[in-house]
Design a protein around this motif. Sequence first.
Motif, PDB file in Angstrom:
ATOM      1  N   TRP A   1      10.155   4.928   1.457  1.00  0.00           N
ATOM      2  CA  TRP A   1       9.580   5.264   2.743  1.00  0.00           C
ATOM      3  C   TRP A   1       8.707   6.431   3.118  1.00  0.00           C
ATOM      4  N   HIS A   2       8.248   6.367   4.181  1.00  0.00           N
ATOM      5  CA  HIS A   2       7.490   7.568   4.807  1.00  0.00           C
ATOM      6  C   HIS A   2       8.678   8.337   5.446  1.00  0.00           C
ATOM      7  N   ARG A   3       8.575   9.561   5.671  1.00  0.00           N
ATOM      8  CA  ARG A   3       9.566  10.173   6.494  1.00  0.00           C
ATOM      9  C   ARG A   3       9.380   9.844   7.923  1.00  0.00           C
ATOM     10  N   SER A   4       8.671   9.128   8.394  1.00  0.00           N
ATOM     11  CA  SER A   4       8.702   8.414   9.779  1.00  0.00           C
ATOM     12  C   SER A   4       9.236   7.172   9.672  1.00  0.00           C
ATOM     13  N   GLY A   5       9.866   6.537   8.637  1.00  0.00           N
ATOM     14  CA  GLY A   5      10.562   5.554   8.432  1.00  0.00           C
ATOM     15  C   GLY A   5       9.727   4.178   8.066  1.00  0.00           C
ATOM     16  N   ARG A   6       8.356   4.421   8.031  1.00  0.00           N
ATOM     17  CA  ARG A   6       7.551   3.402   7.853  1.00  0.00           C
ATOM     18  C   ARG A   6       7.390   3.018   6.503  1.00  0.00           C
ATOM     19  N   LEU A   7       7.324   1.679   5.914  1.00  0.00           N
ATOM     20  CA  LEU A   7       7.169   1.364   4.642  1.00  0.00           C
ATOM     21  C   LEU A   7       5.872   1.345   4.527  1.00  0.00           C
ATOM     22  N   TYR A   8       4.996   0.898   5.332  1.00  0.00           N
ATOM     23  CA  TYR A   8       3.400   0.593   5.214  1.00  0.00           C
ATOM     24  C   TYR A   8       2.606   1.358   6.050  1.00  0.00           C
TER      25      TYR A   8
END
Length: 77
Positions: free
Chosen positions: A51-58
């Motif tokens: 995941w990105h540190r923002s929580g996003r997967l994409y």
Amino acid sequence: MTSLIVLPSVVDAPGRYLTRAGEVVSVEKITRGRGGFNCEGHYASGQAERWHRSGRLYFGVLSDNDIVRAVEAATSA
């Protein structure tokens, strides 16, 4: 389209997190670096994910598997 860089950090340390769909996932490793999907972990099934540190997967797409918040640790009285 919002850049992931301007989104707040949701994943800031290894631990248990909740996805948009309500699934608990574990993040074991966060590598520091410029941008990128540097939060490595897995779902309860054992499937590995990043995941990105923002929580996003994409980038640019909301997903049921995005991390939305940390799971609160139970405290004993």
